[in-house]
Design a protein around this motif. Structure first.
Motif, short mmCIF file in Angstrom:
data_model
loop_
_atom_site.label_atom_id
_atom_site.label_comp_id
_atom_site.label_asym_id
_atom_site.label_seq_id
_atom_site.Cartn_x
_atom_site.Cartn_y
_atom_site.Cartn_z
N VAL A 286 0.87 -1.19 0.00
CA VAL A 286 0.00 0.00 0.00
C VAL A 286 0.90 1.23 0.00
O VAL A 286 1.89 1.29 0.75
CB VAL A 286 -0.92 0.04 1.23
N ALA A 287 0.59 2.20 -0.83
CA ALA A 287 1.30 3.48 -0.84
C ALA A 287 0.32 4.58 -0.45
O ALA A 287 -0.77 4.69 -1.03
CB ALA A 287 1.90 3.77 -2.21
N LEU A 288 0.71 5.38 0.56
CA LEU A 288 -0.14 6.45 1.08
C LEU A 288 0.60 7.77 0.98
O LEU A 288 1.83 7.82 1.08
CB LEU A 288 -0.53 6.19 2.53
N GLY A 289 -0.15 8.86 0.82
CA GLY A 289 0.49 10.16 0.72
C GLY A 289 -0.38 11.27 1.29
O GLY A 289 -1.60 11.14 1.36
N PRO A 290 0.25 12.39 1.68
CA PRO A 290 -0.49 13.54 2.19
C PRO A 290 -1.21 14.28 1.06
O PRO A 290 -0.91 14.08 -0.12
CB PRO A 290 0.59 14.41 2.83
N THR A 291 -2.13 15.15 1.43
CA THR A 291 -2.88 15.93 0.44
C THR A 291 -2.00 17.00 -0.19
O THR A 291 -2.01 17.19 -1.40
CB THR A 291 -4.10 16.59 1.10
#
Length: 256
Positions: A109-114
């Motif tokens: 899973v890859a997550l990032g900030p807005t």
């Protein structure tokens, strides 16, 4: 984490869940180095540090993490996604529990900030309480607890406009995002440090809100000129850019 080359002792301390402050509140600056490690159920790495950070998580079979809704960049087809997919502004402004997404392995899973910013990793040991701004939460491991709290007007944070923060507990890893890079301030017992409210990410110190330049805050007529006075022992994570000022800048350019 918000560490840099030249501070190996502090970095080792934080990885061991210790936040012993140095002899003065010297800021520990952000780094372009990757941050990586393991947790029960998977491994993680934070890459593209400071302004374009990405949280990469490799989940084992049965391993889970939770994230803010809308934080996913991509994931393996084998990962099971449950919970809310979209961010709920209504719950934010009514003080309700924020919507979250849960990812169950195996897979990546890859997550990032807005916004453009960094990602820091807090290692929670269940003993040191933390408070985080509502815009800071990105993801956490299964045993971390996040409780939204409404601040009284005497403790209104973030330029006097946002009334909700997270009380963080439990054991595990918590990933927080920033707008811009991140510095960490370590305060000794009794030491005080003042931070503009729009630059706060997370803190483990006692605090109070006051008008910039000194004096207790006596009115809520405007959010301008409010700062947060922290008293050690503890740590404060600050972001180098201010979301509210950025939004005001965009509005001014749009209106011209």
């Amino acid at each position: 984490m918000a560490h840099q080359e030249g501070y190996p002792q502090q970095q080792q301390q934080q990885q061991q869940h210790s936040f012993a402050p140095p002899t003065a509140a010297q800021p520990q600056h952000g780094s372009t180095q990757s941050d990586e490690g393991a947790f029960s159920g998977g491994t993680f790495s934070v890459t593209h540090r400071d302004t374009n950070a990405v949280l990469n998580i490799q989940l084992q079979q049965g391993g889970t993490v939770r994230s803010k809704s809308g934080g996913m960049i991509h994931m393996s087809g084998s990962v099971q996604l449950t919970g809310a997919v979209k961010f709920s502004m209504k719950k934010l402004f009514t003080g309700g529990k924020m919507s979250e997404s849960t990812y169950a392995g195996p897979g990546r899973v890859a997550l990032g900030p807005t916004l453009m910013g960094d990602i820091i990793t807090l290692h929670l040991d269940g003993r040191q309480p933390w408070t985080a701004g509502k815009d800071s939460f990105l993801a956490c491991t299964a045993d971390v607890t996040m409780e939204s709290k409404t601040q009284g007007f005497s403790k209104t944070l973030f330029s006097g406009e946002d009334l909700f923060v997270y009380r963080v507990g439990g054991q595990g890893l918590l990933w927080l995002t920033s707008f811009g890079a991140v510095d960490r301030l370590d305060l000794q017992a009794g030491e005080q440090h003042i931070v503009d409210n729009g630059h706060l990410v997370a803190w483990s110190c006692d605090y109070k809100i006051e008008k910039a330049g000194g004096g207790a805050m006596s009115s809520m007529k405007t959010g301008e000129g409010l700062v947060c006075r922290f008293t050690g022992p503890g740590s404060v994570y600050v972001q180098t850019r201010n979301r509210d000022e950025f939004e005001s800048f965009i509005r001014s350019k749009s209106a011209s």
